[in-house]
Design a protein around this motif. Structure first.
Motif, PDB file in Angstrom:
ATOM      1  N   ARG A 195     -32.302  44.179  -8.854  1.00 22.86           N
ATOM      2  CA  ARG A 195     -32.155  43.716  -7.467  1.00 22.86           C
ATOM      3  C   ARG A 195     -33.505  43.716  -6.751  1.00 22.86           C
ATOM      4  N   THR A 204     -23.714  42.083  -9.152  1.00 22.23           N
ATOM      5  CA  THR A 204     -22.577  42.998  -9.019  1.00 22.23           C
ATOM      6  C   THR A 204     -22.401  43.776 -10.320  1.00 22.23           C
ATOM      7  N   ASP A 294     -20.095  47.585  -7.557  1.00 15.80           N
ATOM      8  CA  ASP A 294     -21.229  47.965  -6.729  1.00 15.80           C
ATOM      9  C   ASP A 294     -22.130  46.737  -6.603  1.00 15.80           C
ATOM     10  N   PRO A 295     -22.221  46.137  -5.398  1.00 18.22           N
ATOM     11  CA  PRO A 295     -21.527  46.478  -4.161  1.00 18.22           C
ATOM     12  C   PRO A 295     -20.022  46.193  -4.273  1.00 18.22           C
ATOM     13  N   ASN A 306     -25.976  40.394  -0.504  1.00 18.21           N
ATOM     14  CA  ASN A 306     -26.067  41.209   0.691  1.00 18.21           C
ATOM     15  C   ASN A 306     -27.417  40.994   1.362  1.00 18.21           C
TER      16      ASN A 306
END
Length: 307
Positions: A195, A204, A294-295, A306
């Motif tokens: 990320r 994810t 997650d998330p 996000n």
């Protein structure tokens, strides 16, 4: 039936066709590059002489790399096949799903490596996974849905071959599950780093291990029985032996076809390695909600990064 098939059903889409399907296949809803017995890293032995697919993750990446320009070339040519190919913009809008890694652990166990040696190989396996995902990102992919690996120590092919391994309270081989848990720990670490490295990606991480383990720890909750016993197989406590599902075994001079148990819908494991359609349905219903992600986003929101 795999989770990807159930996912397609849930969203009202046709099943994904295999990349290696012949000319005429409709790829407008996506393509499946997975193969049976595939690994992240180069396997120690290849089918038919060995037990693993030649199409490990690096090869799947190269196939995808070729798939993009080939599909666009066919679209530009026009004709009857043009509308069977995805539009160029779909590659950036697609959700790229990964469920791979269990076979790397199995390859180690069945290549005479100790549990400790297999565990020590995991950082390299995860690094290879991250490298491939980054390469796919560099081709324009932006949304990734990554499963961790399941409780390999609960599968009949492990239980039947490693009888001396310590069992947990539910009959699973504890040290083998601990290796899977370490794999998942390193995989989650890798997703955190990815990320940071890939700022435009929506990544994810899906804890499929916890959902699958619940099928073995509390099978009655889901209407299952004999979770450690293969539905389709032959021999021993776990119905798994040298003759696999679909083969033949000679008993007292009579050939017996190795087929399915009477009620597959009440069983967790299909053939000693794979889960039944009923078990996969339970797993999908839980992970698609986002409760194990997650998330914590449901599957239909997995393409949203996000802020």
């Amino acid at each position: 039936m795999s989770i990807s098939v159930i996912s397609a059903q849930n969203f009202g889409l046709p099943y994904l066709s295999a990349y290696l399907d012949s000319l005429g296949t409709n790829f407008t809803h996506g393509a499946n590059f997975a193969t049976a017995a595939s690994t992240i890293t180069l396997p120690p032995s290849i089918i038919p002489g060995g037990g693993f697919s030649p199409f490990y993750l690096n090869i799947q990446y190269f196939q995808f790399n070729e798939f993009i320009p080939r599909t666009q070339f066919i679209r530009r040519q026009g004709g009857i096949f043009a509308n069977l190919m995805p539009k160029e913009k779909y590659f950036a809008e697609a959700l790229y799903t990964f469920d791979i890694g269990q076979n790397d652990l199995g390859a180690g166990f069945f290549n005479n490596k100790t549990v400790e040696q297999v565990k020590a190989s995991i950082p390299d396996i995860i690094n290879t996974f991250s490298t491939n995902l980054t390469s796919i990102y560099n081709l324009g992919a932006r949304s990734f849905w990554i499963h961790n690996t399941g409780p390999i120590g609960c599968l009949p092919y492990i239980l039947a071959n490693f009888l001396s391994a310590e069992r947990d309270a539910f009959g699973c081989a504890k040290p083998y599950n601990e290796v899977a848990q370490y794999f998942n720990y390193k995989l989650k670490e890798a997703t955190v780093q990815l990320r940071k490295d890939l700022p435009l990606a929506a990544i994810t991480y899906v804890d499929i291990y916890s959902v699958k383990y619940s099928l073995f720890s509390n099978p009655k909750k889901y209407g299952f029985e004999k979770p450690l016993v293969a539905c389709c197989g032959y021999g021993g406590e776990y119905n798994f032996g040298s003759v696999l599902c679909g083969g033949k075994v000679t008993v007292n001079g009579t050939d017996i076809f190795v087929g399915s148990c009477e009620t597959p819908s009440t069983r967790v494991n299909w053939d000693g390695i794979h889960y039944t359609e009923a078990a996969n349905k339970v797993v999908f219903d839980q992970i698609s909600s986002g409760a194990f992600s997650d998330p914590p986003l449901p599957l239909n929101k997995a393409c949203y990064r996000n802020a």
